[in-house]
Design an enzyme around this catalytic site. Structure first.
Site, PDB file in Angstrom:
ATOM      1  N   SER A 141      71.850  67.034  -2.380  1.00  0.00           N
ATOM      2  CA  SER A 141      70.743  67.988  -2.491  1.00  0.00           C
ATOM      3  C   SER A 141      70.317  68.162  -4.025  1.00  0.00           C
ATOM      4  CB  SER A 141      71.026  69.002  -1.184  1.00  0.00           C
ATOM      5  OG  SER A 141      69.026  69.808  -2.039  1.00  0.00           O
ATOM      6  N   TYR A 154      72.334  76.557   3.947  1.00  0.00           N
ATOM      7  CA  TYR A 154      71.911  75.235   3.067  1.00  0.00           C
ATOM      8  C   TYR A 154      72.250  75.204   1.865  1.00  0.00           C
ATOM      9  CZ  TYR A 154      69.857  70.574   2.827  1.00  0.00           C
ATOM     10  OH  TYR A 154      69.593  69.254   2.373  1.00  0.00           O
TER      11      TYR A 154
HETATM   12  P1  NAP Z   1      66.141  64.496   9.169  1.00  0.00           P
HETATM   13  O1  NAP Z   1      65.717  63.844   9.447  1.00  0.00           O
HETATM   14  O2  NAP Z   1      66.324  65.647  10.102  1.00  0.00           O
HETATM   15  O3  NAP Z   1      67.796  63.379   9.404  1.00  0.00           O
HETATM   16  C1  NAP Z   1      69.122  64.533   9.862  1.00  0.00           C
HETATM   17  C2  NAP Z   1      69.860  63.562  10.434  1.00  0.00           C
HETATM   18  O4  NAP Z   1      71.136  64.644  10.627  1.00  0.00           O
HETATM   19  C3  NAP Z   1      69.202  63.274  11.574  1.00  0.00           C
HETATM   20  O5  NAP Z   1      69.809  61.879  11.795  1.00  0.00           O
HETATM   21  C4  NAP Z   1      70.122  63.664  12.667  1.00  0.00           C
HETATM   22  O6  NAP Z   1      70.577  63.541  14.117  1.00  0.00           O
HETATM   23  C5  NAP Z   1      71.646  64.637  11.806  1.00  0.00           C
HETATM   24  N1  NAP Z   1      72.453  65.281  12.515  1.00  0.00           N
HETATM   25  C6  NAP Z   1      71.783  66.423  12.992  1.00  0.00           C
HETATM   26  N2  NAP Z   1      73.086  67.717  13.649  1.00  0.00           N
HETATM   27  C7  NAP Z   1      73.425  66.448  13.450  1.00  0.00           C
HETATM   28  C8  NAP Z   1      74.867  66.744  14.482  1.00  0.00           C
HETATM   29  N3  NAP Z   1      75.156  67.727  14.926  1.00  0.00           N
HETATM   30  N4  NAP Z   1      75.496  65.427  14.700  1.00  0.00           N
HETATM   31  C9  NAP Z   1      75.189  63.956  14.284  1.00  0.00           C
HETATM   32  N5  NAP Z   1      74.192  64.039  13.240  1.00  0.00           N
HETATM   33  C10 NAP Z   1      73.599  65.038  13.208  1.00  0.00           C
HETATM   34  O7  NAP Z   1      66.713  64.764   7.330  1.00  0.00           O
HETATM   35  P2  NAP Z   1      67.091  64.065   6.596  1.00  0.00           P
HETATM   36  O8  NAP Z   1      66.311  64.170   5.407  1.00  0.00           O
HETATM   37  O9  NAP Z   1      66.810  62.101   7.025  1.00  0.00           O
HETATM   38  O10 NAP Z   1      68.669  64.318   6.369  1.00  0.00           O
HETATM   39  C11 NAP Z   1      69.150  63.688   5.935  1.00  0.00           C
HETATM   40  C12 NAP Z   1      70.504  64.621   4.587  1.00  0.00           C
HETATM   41  O11 NAP Z   1      69.703  63.799   3.254  1.00  0.00           O
HETATM   42  C13 NAP Z   1      70.654  65.666   5.177  1.00  0.00           C
HETATM   43  O12 NAP Z   1      71.993  65.603   4.800  1.00  0.00           O
HETATM   44  C14 NAP Z   1      69.403  66.554   4.404  1.00  0.00           C
HETATM   45  O13 NAP Z   1      70.388  67.236   3.836  1.00  0.00           O
HETATM   46  C15 NAP Z   1      69.979  65.687   2.899  1.00  0.00           C
HETATM   47  N6  NAP Z   1      68.063  65.880   1.815  1.00  0.00           N
HETATM   48  C16 NAP Z   1      67.557  65.766   2.513  1.00  0.00           C
HETATM   49  C17 NAP Z   1      66.794  65.352   1.599  1.00  0.00           C
HETATM   50  C18 NAP Z   1      64.828  65.948   1.642  1.00  0.00           C
HETATM   51  O14 NAP Z   1      63.937  66.211   1.344  1.00  0.00           O
HETATM   52  N7  NAP Z   1      64.885  65.922   3.156  1.00  0.00           N
HETATM   53  C19 NAP Z   1      66.923  66.283   0.545  1.00  0.00           C
HETATM   54  C20 NAP Z   1      68.265  66.387   0.078  1.00  0.00           C
HETATM   55  C21 NAP Z   1      68.730  66.444   0.441  1.00  0.00           C
HETATM   56  P3  NAP Z   1      69.078  64.198  15.547  1.00  0.00           P
HETATM   57  O15 NAP Z   1      68.221  62.925  14.634  1.00  0.00           O
HETATM   58  O16 NAP Z   1      69.875  63.116  15.963  1.00  0.00           O
HETATM   59  O17 NAP Z   1      68.970  65.560  14.750  1.00  0.00           O
END
Ligand code: NAP
Length: 249
Positions: A141, A154
């Site tokens: 991130s 986080y």
């Molecule tokens: P998201 O749409 O909220 O997706 C998060 C994913 O993690 C979902 O598939 C969620 O499943 C899964 N997850 C959460 N808790 C879990 C658990 N206990 N067991 C298995 N899976 C679990 O957000 P995203 O942005 O795509 O996030 C994906 C990654 O990118 C994360 O590591 C996040 O920190 C990172 N990231 C995101 C951003 C951004 O701007 N969006 C920036 C930097 C890093 P459910 O749908 O079932 O909850």
């Protein structure tokens, strides 16, 4: 030797593949030829359907990382070789530092770093045991480098993801496993829904992104394919910013 970005003949496991960045990466890996094991705490049927409709191969498996050892157990029990591991699943909790609860600390640290380390461990152990090669792509991130606001656990977890990526790379680089990370900028997924709902914060963030737009899940796909492919064989311990220029500013 020709440069290859192909993942034909490879099997990739993606955590949190049902939505957001995980879905974007799973689709890209499938398009590049990998069979994708889409894991999540909920089923990844939509992702599997999108991959198969595009002519690829994918399966959905339940792996709930709120038990941080679940990824390790899944890999240990899986009877087919996994060549690529994308540790994408992640959660975020927001509260002022003075009010931050133990529950919000542990809930984030368990999924975002403890699960990541032990899933990497099981993957690495199996690849080393069969004398093969493997690629790990962790999702870091901007908060692997910056402090963030109201996101203590986080930021701690994502800074740790950067550290673990480098330490595992040091241990495994000469043994056929590449360990790298992608650091996404601000991407329009569930993770940033609260930020985007706050008009002032949203405008502030957008105004600082040199590319002039938020990123999409699809924007992460190319880098994930690259880091998973033979073209990245000499890349170890790198954290690639895919951030529209955010960190360059
Ligand atoms: P998201 O749409 O909220 O997706 C998060 C994913 O993690 C979902 O598939 C969620 O499943 C899964 N997850 C959460 N808790 C879990 C658990 N206990 N067991 C298995 N899976 C679990 O957000 P995203 O942005 O795509 O996030 C994906 C990654 O990118 C994360 O590591 C996040 O920190 C990172 N990231 C995101 C951003 C951004 O701007 N969006 C920036 C930097 C890093 P459910 O749908 O079932 O909850």
């Amino acid at each position: 030797m020709a440069i290859s970005f192909s993942l034909e003949g490879k099997r990739a496991m993606v955590t949190g593949a049902n939505t957001g960045i995980g879905q974007g990466i799973a689709l890209a890996l499938g398009e590049a030829g990998a069979e994708v094991v889409c894991t999540g705490r909920s089923r990844s049927d939509e992702t599997v359907e999108m991959i198969t409709e595009a002519g690829g191969r994918a399966v959905s498996e339940i792996v709930d990382l709120s038990d941080p050892m679940a990824g390790k157990a899944f890999i240990e029990a899986y009877d087919k070789p996994i060549n690529i591991l994308v540790n994408n699943a992640g959660v975020i909790r927001r509260a002022d530092a003075v009010d931050f609860s133990e529950e919000d600390w542990d809930g984030v640290m368990d999924v975002n770093i403890k699960a990541v380390f032990f899933t990497c461990q099981a993957f690495g152990k199996k690849v080393l045991a069969r004398g093969g090669t493997g690629k790990i792509v962790n999702i870091a991130s901007m908060l692997s480098f910056q402090g963030g606001i109201r996101v203590s656990s986080y930021t701690a977890s994502k800074s740790a993801v950067a550290g673990i990526t480098k330490t595992l790379a040091n241990e495994w680089a000469a043994r056929g496993i590449n360990v790298n990370a992608i650091a996404p900028g601000y991407i329009t997924t569930g993770n940033t829904a609260a930020l985007r709902a706050d008009e002032d914060r949203s405008a502030e963030i957008l105004g600082r992104i040199p590319a002039g737009r938020w990123g999409s899940a699809a924007d992460m796909g190319g880098t994930a394919v690259f880091l998973s492919s033979p073209a990245a064989d000499y890349i170890h311990g790198a954290i690639l910013n895919v951030d529209g220029g955010w960190l360059a500013r």
